[in-house]
Design a protein around this motif. Structure first.
Motif, PDB file in Angstrom:
ATOM      1  N   ARG A  92       0.840  -1.203   0.000  1.00 42.06           N
ATOM      2  CA  ARG A  92       0.000   0.000   0.000  1.00 42.06           C
ATOM      3  C   ARG A  92       0.869   1.243   0.000  1.00 42.06           C
ATOM      4  O   ARG A  92       1.994   1.247   0.480  1.00 42.06           O
ATOM      5  N   GLY A  93       0.329   2.319  -0.523  1.00 37.06           N
ATOM      6  CA  GLY A  93       0.992   3.610  -0.415  1.00 37.06           C
ATOM      7  C   GLY A  93       1.607   4.092  -1.708  1.00 37.06           C
ATOM      8  O   GLY A  93       1.546   3.433  -2.745  1.00 37.06           O
ATOM      9  N   GLU A  94       2.228   5.266  -1.604  1.00 39.74           N
ATOM     10  CA  GLU A  94       2.889   5.879  -2.744  1.00 39.74           C
ATOM     11  C   GLU A  94       3.986   6.815  -2.255  1.00 39.74           C
ATOM     12  O   GLU A  94       4.005   7.229  -1.090  1.00 39.74           O
ATOM     13  N   MET A  95       4.901   7.155  -3.155  1.00 38.37           N
ATOM     14  CA  MET A  95       6.042   8.009  -2.816  1.00 38.37           C
ATOM     15  C   MET A  95       5.723   9.473  -3.092  1.00 38.37           C
ATOM     16  O   MET A  95       5.002   9.802  -4.040  1.00 38.37           O
ATOM     17  N   LEU A 105       9.440  15.676  11.406  1.00 39.72           N
ATOM     18  CA  LEU A 105       9.376  14.225  11.284  1.00 39.72           C
ATOM     19  C   LEU A 105      10.662  13.668  10.692  1.00 39.72           C
ATOM     20  O   LEU A 105      11.237  12.701  11.204  1.00 39.72           O
ATOM     21  N   VAL A 106      11.160  14.291   9.621  1.00 42.34           N
ATOM     22  CA  VAL A 106      12.376  13.796   8.969  1.00 42.34           C
ATOM     23  C   VAL A 106      13.575  13.904   9.904  1.00 42.34           C
ATOM     24  O   VAL A 106      14.413  12.989   9.976  1.00 42.34           O
ATOM     25  N   SER A 107      13.691  14.999  10.642  1.00 44.48           N
ATOM     26  CA  SER A 107      14.819  15.143  11.568  1.00 44.48           C
ATOM     27  C   SER A 107      14.743  14.118  12.691  1.00 44.48           C
ATOM     28  O   SER A 107      15.774  13.544  13.101  1.00 44.48           O
ATOM     29  N   ARG A 108      13.541  13.820  13.202  1.00 42.52           N
ATOM     30  CA  ARG A 108      13.392  12.803  14.252  1.00 42.52           C
ATOM     31  C   ARG A 108      13.757  11.422  13.722  1.00 42.52           C
ATOM     32  O   ARG A 108      14.465  10.664  14.373  1.00 42.52           O
ATOM     33  N   TRP A 109      13.278  11.114  12.516  1.00 39.18           N
ATOM     34  CA  TRP A 109      13.614   9.823  11.927  1.00 39.18           C
ATOM     35  C   TRP A 109      15.112   9.713  11.631  1.00 39.18           C
ATOM     36  O   TRP A 109      15.692   8.645  11.751  1.00 39.18           O
ATOM     37  N   LEU A 110      15.735  10.837  11.252  1.00 39.32           N
ATOM     38  CA  LEU A 110      17.178  10.820  10.997  1.00 39.32           C
ATOM     39  C   LEU A 110      17.948  10.510  12.276  1.00 39.32           C
ATOM     40  O   LEU A 110      18.931   9.759  12.258  1.00 39.32           O
ATOM     41  N   MET A 111      17.505  11.062  13.407  1.00 42.14           N
ATOM     42  CA  MET A 111      18.131  10.755  14.694  1.00 42.14           C
ATOM     43  C   MET A 111      17.936   9.285  15.065  1.00 42.14           C
ATOM     44  O   MET A 111      18.870   8.612  15.522  1.00 42.14           O
ATOM     45  N   GLU A 112      16.735   8.775  14.852  1.00 41.75           N
ATOM     46  CA  GLU A 112      16.461   7.373  15.177  1.00 41.75           C
ATOM     47  C   GLU A 112      17.257   6.439  14.267  1.00 41.75           C
ATOM     48  O   GLU A 112      17.782   5.409  14.720  1.00 41.75           O
ATOM     49  N   PHE A 113      17.376   6.794  12.985  1.00 38.18           N
ATOM     50  CA  PHE A 113      18.185   6.016  12.049  1.00 38.18           C
ATOM     51  C   PHE A 113      19.639   5.962  12.518  1.00 38.18           C
ATOM     52  O   PHE A 113      20.274   4.896  12.523  1.00 38.18           O
ATOM     53  N   THR A 114      20.184   7.120  12.917  1.00 42.78           N
ATOM     54  CA  THR A 114      21.572   7.180  13.368  1.00 42.78           C
ATOM     55  C   THR A 114      21.767   6.373  14.647  1.00 42.78           C
ATOM     56  O   THR A 114      22.763   5.655  14.801  1.00 42.78           O
ATOM     57  N   ASP A 115      20.827   6.470  15.587  1.00 41.00           N
ATOM     58  CA  ASP A 115      20.924   5.709  16.832  1.00 41.00           C
ATOM     59  C   ASP A 115      20.964   4.201  16.567  1.00 41.00           C
ATOM     60  O   ASP A 115      21.679   3.454  17.238  1.00 41.00           O
ATOM     61  N   GLU A 116      20.193   3.741  15.584  1.00 42.75           N
ATOM     62  CA  GLU A 116      20.126   2.308  15.300  1.00 42.75           C
ATOM     63  C   GLU A 116      21.295   1.810  14.470  1.00 42.75           C
ATOM     64  O   GLU A 116      21.828   0.734  14.721  1.00 42.75           O
ATOM     65  N   VAL A 146       1.111   6.164   3.345  1.00 44.98           N
ATOM     66  CA  VAL A 146      -0.079   5.320   3.283  1.00 44.98           C
ATOM     67  C   VAL A 146      -1.256   6.165   3.768  1.00 44.98           C
ATOM     68  O   VAL A 146      -1.254   6.641   4.908  1.00 44.98           O
ATOM     69  N   GLU A 147      -2.202   6.389   2.899  1.00 44.30           N
ATOM     70  CA  GLU A 147      -3.340   7.260   3.209  1.00 44.30           C
ATOM     71  C   GLU A 147      -2.863   8.612   3.737  1.00 44.30           C
ATOM     72  O   GLU A 147      -3.332   9.109   4.767  1.00 44.30           O
ATOM     73  N   ASP A 148      -1.885   9.184   3.026  1.00 43.70           N
ATOM     74  CA  ASP A 148      -1.308  10.508   3.322  1.00 43.70           C
ATOM     75  C   ASP A 148      -0.471  10.542   4.590  1.00 43.70           C
ATOM     76  O   ASP A 148       0.000  11.623   4.982  1.00 43.70           O
ATOM     77  N   THR A 149      -0.248   9.397   5.244  1.00 41.65           N
ATOM     78  CA  THR A 149       0.571   9.354   6.454  1.00 41.65           C
ATOM     79  C   THR A 149       1.953   8.800   6.125  1.00 41.65           C
ATOM     80  O   THR A 149       2.060   7.659   5.647  1.00 41.65           O
ATOM     81  N   PRO A 150       3.042   9.562   6.365  1.00 36.95           N
ATOM     82  CA  PRO A 150       4.385   9.055   6.100  1.00 36.95           C
ATOM     83  C   PRO A 150       4.708   7.867   7.014  1.00 36.95           C
ATOM     84  O   PRO A 150       4.469   7.918   8.228  1.00 36.95           O
ATOM     85  N   VAL A 151       5.250   6.801   6.428  1.00 36.87           N
ATOM     86  CA  VAL A 151       5.613   5.607   7.203  1.00 36.87           C
ATOM     87  C   VAL A 151       7.074   5.233   7.001  1.00 36.87           C
ATOM     88  O   VAL A 151       7.619   4.411   7.739  1.00 36.87           O
ATOM     89  N   CYS A 152       7.720   5.829   6.010  1.00 38.51           N
ATOM     90  CA  CYS A 152       9.081   5.430   5.657  1.00 38.51           C
ATOM     91  C   CYS A 152       9.759   6.583   4.940  1.00 38.51           C
ATOM     92  O   CYS A 152       9.095   7.397   4.278  1.00 38.51           O
ATOM     93  N   THR A 153      11.098   6.678   5.059  1.00 40.04           N
ATOM     94  CA  THR A 153      11.846   7.737   4.392  1.00 40.04           C
ATOM     95  C   THR A 153      13.147   7.196   3.824  1.00 40.04           C
ATOM     96  O   THR A 153      13.657   6.163   4.270  1.00 40.04           O
ATOM     97  N   SER A 172       9.498   3.706  10.341  1.00 41.62           N
ATOM     98  CA  SER A 172       9.100   3.793  11.747  1.00 41.62           C
ATOM     99  C   SER A 172       8.792   2.386  12.277  1.00 41.62           C
ATOM    100  O   SER A 172       8.279   1.532  11.544  1.00 41.62           O
ATOM    101  N   LYS A 173       9.109   2.150  13.531  1.00 43.59           N
ATOM    102  CA  LYS A 173       9.096   0.790  14.065  1.00 43.59           C
ATOM    103  C   LYS A 173       7.751   0.094  13.911  1.00 43.59           C
ATOM    104  O   LYS A 173       7.682  -1.091  13.606  1.00 43.59           O
ATOM    105  N   ARG A 174       6.661   0.800  14.091  1.00 43.72           N
ATOM    106  CA  ARG A 174       5.350   0.132  14.048  1.00 43.72           C
ATOM    107  C   ARG A 174       4.880  -0.175  12.635  1.00 43.72           C
ATOM    108  O   ARG A 174       3.854  -0.821  12.447  1.00 43.72           O
ATOM    109  N   HIS A 175       5.666   0.284  11.635  1.00 46.04           N
ATOM    110  CA  HIS A 175       5.269   0.034  10.246  1.00 46.04           C
ATOM    111  C   HIS A 175       6.246  -0.889   9.513  1.00 46.04           C
ATOM    112  O   HIS A 175       6.163  -1.014   8.284  1.00 46.04           O
ATOM    113  N   ARG A 176       7.132  -1.536  10.243  1.00 47.12           N
ATOM    114  CA  ARG A 176       8.138  -2.376   9.590  1.00 47.12           C
ATOM    115  C   ARG A 176       7.560  -3.728   9.179  1.00 47.12           C
ATOM    116  O   ARG A 176       6.534  -4.165   9.685  1.00 47.12           O
ATOM    117  N   GLY A 177       8.268  -4.355   8.236  1.00 41.30           N
ATOM    118  CA  GLY A 177       7.877  -5.685   7.790  1.00 41.30           C
ATOM    119  C   GLY A 177       6.749  -5.706   6.789  1.00 41.30           C
ATOM    120  O   GLY A 177       6.175  -6.767   6.518  1.00 41.30           O
TER     121      GLY A 177
END
Length: 211
Positions: A92-95, A105-116, A146-153, A172-177
């Motif tokens: 589902r979804g589109e780019m 959101l992007v800056s928070r995800w960038l921090m989480e990406f770096t931490d992991e 997905v339905e206008d909600t960002p789930v991945c970057t 984001s962790k709850r949208h993996r897999g």
């Protein structure tokens, strides 16, 4: 940049990427002491060496004995090169390209990406915000929604004449897999291959998902 040469043939290259990182390729053993001298002359002293695993395994103990440094292996990386996209399983979804409203959101995800993925290189919030805003302004950040909600970057960077890098792929962790990252990387790659011959992606060999 420094290189080792014999009879007109380049045997090894050392390139300073920034104040912290040095990239090495090849480098003959008989000149390792000279290489140590070059590294010792740099201010500030680099903290990270990047190069082939076989070279690093032999070179790091030598450098440690010759100069005051404590380099250590932090990641065994692959570099993947793509010239044709194999479509992943659809999801589902589109780019879409990230915009200014996505900065937080992007800056928070960038921090989480770096931490992991790079826990040794902690990214402060202010720096993450600066990086995110700069990338967004250059239209280098993509989101899977997905339905206008960002789930991945994911981001593009390091463009050359023939290739461009895809990186900072994060779901984001709850949208993996669910195949969101695979579809996002595939869609970015299709778009980039209209301009470049190759897309490249660095991965941690120990991470089966990214590989």
């Amino acid at each position: 940049m420094v290189y080792a040469e014999r009879s007109g043939e380049i045997l090894g290259v050392m390139m300073r990427i920034d104040s912290r990182r040095i990239a090495l390729s090849g480098w003959p053993k008989e000149t390792w002491s000279r290489l140590a001298g070059e590294l010792a002359s740099l201010t500030p002293r680099p903290r990270t060496l990047i190069g082939p695993q076989s070279l690093m395994a032999e070179l790091i103990p030598v450098l440690t004995s010759l100069i005051d440094c404590q380099p250590k292996a932090i990641m065994d990386q692959n570099i993947m090169s793509l010239s044709q996209v194999t479509a992943p399983l659809e999801t589902r979804g589109e780019m879409r390209i990230a915009n200014a409203q996505d900065s937080s959101l992007v800056s928070r995800w960038l921090m989480e990406f770096t931490d992991e993925s790079l826990p040794m290189e902690r990214l402060e919030a202010q720096r993450a915000r600066e990086l995110a805003e700069g990338k967004i302004n250059r239209q280098q950040v993509y989101l899977w929604c997905v339905e206008d909600t960002p789930v991945c970057t994911a981001q593009v960077s390091r463009p050359t004449r023939h290739a461009i890098s895809i990186g900072a792929v994060y779901t984001s962790k709850r949208h993996r897999g669910r195949g969101y990252a695979s579809n996002l990387v595939a869609e970015i790659s299709r778009r980039m291959l209209r301009t470049y011959k190759n897309c490249v992606l660095w991965t941690d060999r120990k991470n089966p998902t990214s590989n």
